[in-house]
Design a protein around this motif. Sequence first.
Motif, PDB file in Angstrom:
ATOM      1  N   ARG A   1      51.477  46.088  39.717  1.00  0.00           N
ATOM      2  CA  ARG A   1      51.438  46.425  38.532  1.00  0.00           C
ATOM      3  C   ARG A   1      51.255  47.799  38.333  1.00  0.00           C
ATOM      4  NH1 ARG A   1      47.620  42.468  37.360  1.00  0.00           N
ATOM      5  NH2 ARG A   1      46.231  43.799  36.583  1.00  0.00           N
ATOM      6  N   LYS A   2      50.188  48.428  39.000  1.00  0.00           N
ATOM      7  CA  LYS A   2      49.846  49.839  38.757  1.00  0.00           C
ATOM      8  C   LYS A   2      51.124  50.344  39.493  1.00  0.00           C
ATOM      9  CE  LYS A   2      46.528  53.284  40.365  1.00  0.00           C
ATOM     10  NZ  LYS A   2      44.947  53.401  40.674  1.00  0.00           N
ATOM     11  N   SER A   3      51.660  50.296  40.649  1.00  0.00           N
ATOM     12  CA  SER A   3      52.710  50.500  41.274  1.00  0.00           C
ATOM     13  C   SER A   3      53.979  50.666  40.098  1.00  0.00           C
ATOM     14  CB  SER A   3      53.212  50.243  42.353  1.00  0.00           C
ATOM     15  OG  SER A   3      52.517  50.615  43.628  1.00  0.00           O
ATOM     16  N   LEU A   4      54.336  49.295  39.523  1.00  0.00           N
ATOM     17  CA  LEU A   4      55.430  49.469  38.779  1.00  0.00           C
ATOM     18  C   LEU A   4      55.383  50.334  37.371  1.00  0.00           C
ATOM     19  CD1 LEU A   4      56.325  47.094  40.542  1.00  0.00           C
ATOM     20  CD2 LEU A   4      57.133  45.832  38.441  1.00  0.00           C
TER      21      LEU A   4
ATOM     22  N   ALA B   1      65.534  41.186  43.335  1.00  0.00           N
ATOM     23  CA  ALA B   1      65.291  42.727  43.383  1.00  0.00           C
ATOM     24  C   ALA B   1      64.578  42.973  44.948  1.00  0.00           C
ATOM     25  CB  ALA B   1      64.508  43.142  42.529  1.00  0.00           C
ATOM     26  N   GLY B   2      64.648  42.190  45.824  1.00  0.00           N
ATOM     27  CA  GLY B   2      64.206  42.462  47.232  1.00  0.00           C
ATOM     28  C   GLY B   2      62.792  42.292  47.263  1.00  0.00           C
ATOM     29  N   PRO B   3      62.176  42.656  48.737  1.00  0.00           N
ATOM     30  CA  PRO B   3      60.605  42.344  49.020  1.00  0.00           C
ATOM     31  C   PRO B   3      59.657  42.777  47.615  1.00  0.00           C
ATOM     32  CG  PRO B   3      61.836  43.238  50.801  1.00  0.00           C
ATOM     33  CD  PRO B   3      62.945  43.500  49.649  1.00  0.00           C
TER      34      PRO B   3
ATOM     35  N   GLU C   1      59.718  49.505  48.390  1.00  0.00           N
ATOM     36  CA  GLU C   1      61.096  49.776  49.093  1.00  0.00           C
ATOM     37  C   GLU C   1      61.839  49.639  48.078  1.00  0.00           C
ATOM     38  OE1 GLU C   1      61.721  48.111  53.563  1.00  0.00           O
ATOM     39  OE2 GLU C   1      61.315  46.504  51.856  1.00  0.00           O
ATOM     40  N   VAL C   2      62.265  48.800  47.128  1.00  0.00           N
ATOM     41  CA  VAL C   2      63.360  48.690  45.939  1.00  0.00           C
ATOM     42  C   VAL C   2      62.870  48.105  44.865  1.00  0.00           C
ATOM     43  CG1 VAL C   2      65.310  49.043  47.570  1.00  0.00           C
ATOM     44  CG2 VAL C   2      64.453  46.586  47.094  1.00  0.00           C
ATOM     45  N   PHE C   3      61.773  47.092  44.932  1.00  0.00           N
ATOM     46  CA  PHE C   3      61.403  46.144  43.848  1.00  0.00           C
ATOM     47  C   PHE C   3      61.033  47.086  42.540  1.00  0.00           C
ATOM     48  CE2 PHE C   3      57.999  43.588  41.739  1.00  0.00           C
ATOM     49  CZ  PHE C   3      58.944  42.815  41.096  1.00  0.00           C
ATOM     50  N   SER C   4      60.259  48.161  42.829  1.00  0.00           N
ATOM     51  CA  SER C   4      59.648  48.823  41.876  1.00  0.00           C
ATOM     52  C   SER C   4      60.661  49.682  41.320  1.00  0.00           C
ATOM     53  CB  SER C   4      58.528  49.788  42.336  1.00  0.00           C
ATOM     54  OG  SER C   4      58.971  50.524  43.491  1.00  0.00           O
ATOM     55  N   SER C   5      61.589  50.369  42.062  1.00  0.00           N
ATOM     56  CA  SER C   5      62.606  51.283  41.576  1.00  0.00           C
ATOM     57  C   SER C   5      63.531  50.491  40.666  1.00  0.00           C
ATOM     58  CB  SER C   5      63.589  51.766  42.903  1.00  0.00           C
ATOM     59  OG  SER C   5      64.618  52.583  42.327  1.00  0.00           O
ATOM     60  N   ILE C   6      64.062  49.408  41.040  1.00  0.00           N
ATOM     61  CA  ILE C   6      64.907  48.475  40.539  1.00  0.00           C
ATOM     62  C   ILE C   6      64.429  47.920  38.848  1.00  0.00           C
ATOM     63  CG2 ILE C   6      66.085  46.053  40.269  1.00  0.00           C
ATOM     64  CD1 ILE C   6      66.346  46.320  43.230  1.00  0.00           C
ATOM     65  N   TYR C   7      63.141  47.669  39.100  1.00  0.00           N
ATOM     66  CA  TYR C   7      62.298  47.462  37.714  1.00  0.00           C
ATOM     67  C   TYR C   7      62.282  48.684  36.886  1.00  0.00           C
ATOM     68  CZ  TYR C   7      58.267  46.778  34.495  1.00  0.00           C
ATOM     69  OH  TYR C   7      57.356  46.892  33.548  1.00  0.00           O
ATOM     70  N   ASN C   8      62.087  49.699  37.355  1.00  0.00           N
ATOM     71  CA  ASN C   8      61.891  51.105  36.619  1.00  0.00           C
ATOM     72  C   ASN C   8      63.482  51.340  35.769  1.00  0.00           C
ATOM     73  OD1 ASN C   8      60.655  53.381  35.621  1.00  0.00           O
ATOM     74  ND2 ASN C   8      61.973  54.690  36.826  1.00  0.00           N
ATOM     75  N   THR C   9      64.418  51.307  37.032  1.00  0.00           N
ATOM     76  CA  THR C   9      65.772  51.559  36.451  1.00  0.00           C
ATOM     77  C   THR C   9      66.252  50.653  35.261  1.00  0.00           C
ATOM     78  OG1 THR C   9      66.254  52.221  38.805  1.00  0.00           O
ATOM     79  CG2 THR C   9      68.215  51.525  37.368  1.00  0.00           C
ATOM     80  N   LEU C  10      65.849  49.372  35.261  1.00  0.00           N
ATOM     81  CA  LEU C  10      66.281  48.611  34.341  1.00  0.00           C
ATOM     82  C   LEU C  10      65.409  48.749  32.828  1.00  0.00           C
ATOM     83  CD1 LEU C  10      66.796  45.071  36.168  1.00  0.00           C
ATOM     84  CD2 LEU C  10      68.618  46.317  34.891  1.00  0.00           C
TER      85      LEU C  10
ATOM     86  N   GLY D   1      60.935  39.405  45.071  1.00  0.00           N
ATOM     87  CA  GLY D   1      61.240  39.696  43.583  1.00  0.00           C
ATOM     88  C   GLY D   1      62.280  39.629  42.806  1.00  0.00           C
ATOM     89  N   TRP D   2      62.347  39.384  41.640  1.00  0.00           N
ATOM     90  CA  TRP D   2      63.399  39.257  40.515  1.00  0.00           C
ATOM     91  C   TRP D   2      63.269  40.047  39.287  1.00  0.00           C
ATOM     92  CZ3 TRP D   2      60.984  35.397  42.892  1.00  0.00           C
ATOM     93  CH2 TRP D   2      61.993  34.549  43.869  1.00  0.00           C
TER      94      TRP D   2
END
Length: 342
Positions: free
Chosen positions: A317-320, A229-231, A239-248, A270-271
């Motif tokens: 954590r707060k961002s996610l 899931a990127g940096p 960049e993408v990590f928080s978005s991929i987490y939220n999408t899943l 990240g994964w």
Amino acid sequence: MGSLSISNGENNGCLENSIYSNGLIGKVQSEGDQLQRKSCWYEEEIEDNLRWSFALNRILHTGVTQYQDIQLLDTKPFGKALVIDGKLQSAEIDEFIYHECLVHPPLLHHPNPKSIFIMGGGEGSTAREILRHKTVDKVVMCDIDKEVVDFCKSYLVVNKEAFGDPRLELIINDARAELQSRVEKYDVIIGDLADPLEGGPCYKLYTKSFYENVVKPKLTNNGVFVTQAGPAGIFSHTEVFSSIYNTLKHVFKYVIAYSAHVPSYADTWGWVMGSDSELMLKAEEFDLRMKQRMNGENRFLDGTTFLSASTLCKAVRKSLDNETHVYTEGCARFIHGHGKLN
């Protein structure tokens, strides 16, 4: 994008090949030439105002495929390093961190993983780690770029045994099309894809519609999905990590984000893992399953390490928790850089 360059403008035998990348011309040493100490460098632009560089011994191979630019570098600090579209994908000295984190958490959380599907994974390291699991009967590795796979089979000796394992089925195809065409379901599906890069071939495989309509229907009842899931650093995770987490989180009932520092990436990586069956083993159970199910010792990951990896710092954590972006084809996020198809 990555670039190859000569420090101090010295002509030291590095003139036989040239690579043009992101407006910079790098002069590359051929294998037979002598290289003056620290005169040939690889440079990667991480952000507009931030670049990461390290010294090279030599360039082992360069090529251009239908989809991507590829380079295999012999680096001074990290050994052999695979670079695709100007982004370092894997380095000999620390690739075990990335691949152990990608593979073992989903397989160990599954009660009895037998069939695995890899999206991407052309270098073979993901298959290598999966095949250490005694329960696994079949691994399908689907990569879109035959030239990258052939390149890695030829040059990355560490994965030679994995490529020759009879449990491995190698498919050259688009992962979406391949998954959709298959009748069988899989215990674990792994996204070992290139980063979502504007102009790259992979960003559509990070979308909610892909996860929901293609990936999830191909999982067995206890199935687990994981993707790189990127940096995931304190500044780069948005960049993408928080978005991929939220999408899943919009697709699976249980979702875990975790991260680890990978030195050759110059950042924390990240994964994200998702399932409709409960995740998060205790450290002791994680270790017990490793001992019972796996051949050989991990160099990086054990139960305590995974517990630490999945305990993100306060800011991340707060961002996610506050992330609202859902990854779609029409509203995509990308890491810094540009792909060949742009």
